[in-house]
Design an enzyme around this catalytic site. Structure first.
Site, PDB file in Angstrom:
ATOM      1  N   GLU A  38      41.910  37.475  84.808  1.00 41.65           N
ATOM      2  CA  GLU A  38      41.549  36.488  83.784  1.00 41.65           C
ATOM      3  C   GLU A  38      40.084  36.648  83.383  1.00 41.65           C
ATOM      4  OE1 GLU A  38      43.473  33.869  81.315  1.00 41.65           O
ATOM      5  OE2 GLU A  38      44.319  35.047  82.977  1.00 41.65           O
ATOM      6  N   HIS A  46      42.306  38.320  73.662  1.00 43.03           N
ATOM      7  CA  HIS A  46      42.481  37.920  75.067  1.00 43.03           C
ATOM      8  C   HIS A  46      43.357  38.941  75.803  1.00 43.03           C
ATOM      9  CE1 HIS A  46      43.051  34.831  78.320  1.00 43.03           C
ATOM     10  NE2 HIS A  46      44.207  35.475  78.469  1.00 43.03           N
ATOM     11  N   GLU A  47      44.532  39.229  75.241  1.00 44.48           N
ATOM     12  CA  GLU A  47      45.450  40.176  75.887  1.00 44.48           C
ATOM     13  C   GLU A  47      44.832  41.574  75.944  1.00 44.48           C
ATOM     14  OE1 GLU A  47      47.756  38.900  77.460  1.00 44.48           O
ATOM     15  OE2 GLU A  47      47.964  36.970  76.425  1.00 44.48           O
ATOM     16  N   HIS A  94      43.027  41.954  79.170  1.00 46.53           N
ATOM     17  CA  HIS A  94      43.970  42.317  80.245  1.00 46.53           C
ATOM     18  C   HIS A  94      44.363  43.792  80.118  1.00 46.53           C
ATOM     19  CE1 HIS A  94      44.542  38.342  81.892  1.00 46.53           C
ATOM     20  NE2 HIS A  94      45.046  37.826  80.791  1.00 46.53           N
TER      21      HIS A  94
END
Lengths: 496, 496
Positions: free
Chosen positions: A294, A264-265, A268
């Protein structure tokens, strides 16, 4: 002599802020990831001093006239987009009086501090004592921002995180989702009820988990010469576009949360690492918005990261780093990663039930801000909506109910919608890239992620803040936000 | 209303600088210890922006009058000492014109950059090309500082690092050492010629070395809740008094350099960790000077760290972390740590031969700054002095001769003496503490370091910059700098 003297001056002002922001970002990352406890007071004072300096720069009275004059200068399209973003930053810094900024700081700091004890104690009554002041401040902010922007109150709050987003859109989108989501959840859980599932057997040593997470980051193209992975209590993506600092945390009994959190990170992080470099230091070269940010983390964690094709690639990495076991076979790993289970906690939710948590919060905080309900009304509404959306009875459980998130103690009203808007944009991007490169999934299954990363790079990352969110979506996918793609994605993955 | 308005205003100014310094220190530490390579350009720009801001704060024209007025205010003794240090900082920031600061930046950056290639290539002629400009800048700085301070040129340069130190003192002290040092080196090496010595057998894995270094830091009282140990290419003590960041580097074939280097930095670190907290953020609460700082690192690394009593405590730690082997017996470990061997490289020198390297540099850079010799004269002088002081022929070896240190390319003229002055102060402190607590060595041998750390805390650490160096030494040890203690220490340890 320059024909754009005011614009040039503003650009220098932004570059200066960008450099100070760099030090704030690294100081903040260090505080979360490296700083020993006794360093905290000095760090807080240092970061506050820098924040004060940056606030003074942002509210310099000469900026107003300079912005107006720059509008009249012969700017190219990119400069004009930059000027739009500079004005946005200026508006946000100048819209609220110093007294309200301080009142917010005081109210949220008291409420958040008390909340840390009140949540484990399930103490809703105690929480409301402090939260009333936070809500008062939030409403006052909304009123002032609304007056100056012409937006409605809640729109004005959302605008800080997702510029241009309105309740009209959110109502339309969440309204649609609300209609089909409970049924989809019921069908997906029913379908999964009888499928065999092997649980992984721990422990999973931290060093091996770290190596696995870094291997997954490499697999997903993270540039370790321009970023790092470290440990912090609350995982985040920090640092600056030139030096991205991701964090995770490890639990030796469970590795999937850390692994998927890292993925997930990484979404980003790759967005930041691949923002356009030509105007770096200018607002136009920064990430578009929270929902778009997001949409990148969820493109990585959900769209790509939980696809069968990707899990085929991930499974051997897991076995390589943690040692082989039956649970790590690709099909079983995919089932582990796509379990649907309604629960009380938003951050633990799967991608199918997650929107229910966000819709619930939106449907409570919007009338809260508009003054239609009061803090005391929250628990009853919470219980009713949890029952309606997820079929869970949460009566009396405040700790895993309205006390579960830090957003309300921190007065972050207007933020929640971004999470689910991001999930919907991510589904929209993947639909667009499959139209552009029809064999996307085949190539991903062969370990070639070029169709995915190439599309994101070209249509999202390299665009920075050049366009409004609507225009970015239109250019990237041919339409503005359309939740039908999210529905199609969930149906294909969970009912297909 | 305050009766000391100008002093109060200056104190607020200092606190602000202290906070910005915090961010500069953490940003600098991160660059050396954590930053990925592609982050460097953005970090450099961010740190330069902050340095520019701090320079503007330090050179604010209103400070001159405020300093003068504060002198007339009813200050207590500590405030008066603080005001003295504020004036010193102000003098150093304002003494040199911006154009010279920029010329220095340009000259040293060019010279240092070229030096990185020239040193391995043994290219003295190439080095001199760039070094001439560095020397010109250094001389100009000395001239201007001398004019404004009334000090001689070289004194004015030393004053930046060791306030109050003069060539008169250095000449007297180094002059004495020069007389007895070559003989002492000869006798010590002769004495060690036949003593048996077992070399440690590697490899020594990094994780084990790190655990050993951290254990040694704990043994020496380092507070890990207010500091860290990390890795960097060039070990240093960084961070801020509230959060001390030490670094080391590991070589799997050799562990003593890293271990003793860490103990050295721990001395710097404990000084910082134990500076007085009452006026923290004010110059009076900072470390006294470079020589006094070095006296702390050398108190740890040399006076305590290489004493028989301490090595008795260290030996079991080494065996515990690296596994037992004959080389780690206390007596053998002590012999390894007290080997005397004249060599060409200052940073590799033992404590007996080290002063010869510093005396040589002082005897060259002083006439260089005074204009008595030119850059071209360095190699001949170098060779003559290496022969005279250490009996080594260095003809033609520039890489391990005048090109070995970064100090000259960086225009750090006046810094070298601090290293050996620090070694002499350290010997003076240990003589004083043995007078104060006669059973100091007995207690250290029993693992009780209270007599050492208690004395340093009381007489050095807690004094900050309250006194001039001379007065600090006088109060701590009953006399100003007296190299007889250093001689007695070396004789006791190496000829006793």
């Amino acid at each position: 002599m320059s024909t754009t003297p005011c614009y040039d001056e503003l650009a220098r002002h932004c570059l200066r802020l960008h450099r100070f922001d760099h030090l704030a970002a690294i100081g903040g990352w260090d505080r979360a990831a490296k700083m020993p406890p006794k360093g905290n007071d000095a760090r807080s004072a240092a970061l506050a001093e820098l924040a004060g300096l940056m606030h003074r720069l942002r509210t310099d009275p000469s900026l107003r006239e300079r912005l107006d004059r720059a509008e009249q200068e012969p700017l190219d399209e990119l400069q004009r987009a930059n000027l739009r973003e500079i004005r946005r930053d200026w508006f946000n810094a100048n819209a609220l009086p110093e007294s309200l900024v301080q009142a917010r700081q005081l109210a949220t700091s008291r409420c958040e501090h008390a909340w840390r004890q009140q949540r484990p104690a399930n103490d809703w009554a105690g929480f409301v004592e402090h939260f009333r002041e936070v809500l008062r401040v939030g409403r006052e902010e909304a009123r002032l921002l609304s007056e100056q922007s012409g937006l409605s109150k809640y729109d004005a709050l959302m605008d800080r995180y997702e510029p241009g987003m309105t309740c009209a859109t959110v109502d339309r989108v969440f309204g649609e989702v609300r209609q089909w989501l409970p049924d989809l959840i019921a069908r997906a859980t029913e379908r999964q009820r009888s499928r065999p599932l092997i649980e992984p057997v721990g422990p999973f040593p931290v060093a091996q988990q770290r190596a696995l997470c870094e291997a997954a980051m490499r697999l997903m193209g993270f540039d370790f010469s321009a970023g790092r992975l470290d440990v912090s209590a609350h995982p985040f993506s920090g640092g600056v576009p030139e030096d991205v600092r991701l964090t995770t945390r490890y639990n030796t009994e469970e590795f999937l949360i850390s692994l998927m959190g890292t993925i997930h990170e990484t979404g980003h992080g790759r967005y930041e690492q691949n923002l356009p470099r030509a105007l770096l230091g200018q607002p136009v070269a920064l990430a578009r918005s929270m929902a778009i940010h997001e949409s990148q983390s969820l493109s990585f964690e959900m769209q790509l990261g939980r696809s069968r094709a990707f899990v085929e690639q991930l499974a051997p990495l897991v076995a390589e780093h943690l040692g082989p076991q039956p649970a790590f076979e690709a099909e079983n790993l995919w089932r582990l990663l796509t379990r649907v289970a309604p629960g009380r906690i938003r951050v633990d939710a799967d991608e199918v039930t997650y929107p229910a948590h966000v819709i619930l919060r939106y449907e409570i905080e919007r009338p809260l801000i508009e003054g239609e309900i009061e803090a005391e009304d929250i628990p009853a509404l919470w219980n009713a909506k949890m029952q309606e959306l997820l079929g869970i009875d949460t009566t009396g459980d405040y700790a895993n109910g309205p006390l579960q998130d830090v957003h309300w103690p921190e007065a972050l009203f207007g933020y929640f919608p971004c999470y689910s808007l991001g999930a919907m944009y991510a589904a929209q991007w993947f639909a667009a890239m499959r139209r552009a490169v029809p064999d996307t999934d085949t190539r991903v299954a062969q370990g070639d992620f070029t169709p995915v990363f190439g599309w994101l790079d070209q249509h999202i990352w390299q665009q920075g803040s050049r366009w409004t969110t609507d225009e970015l979506a239109l250019r990237a996918s041919g339409e503005t936000l359309n939740p039908a793609h999210f529905k199609a994605h969930l149906e294909a993955r969970y009912l297909g």
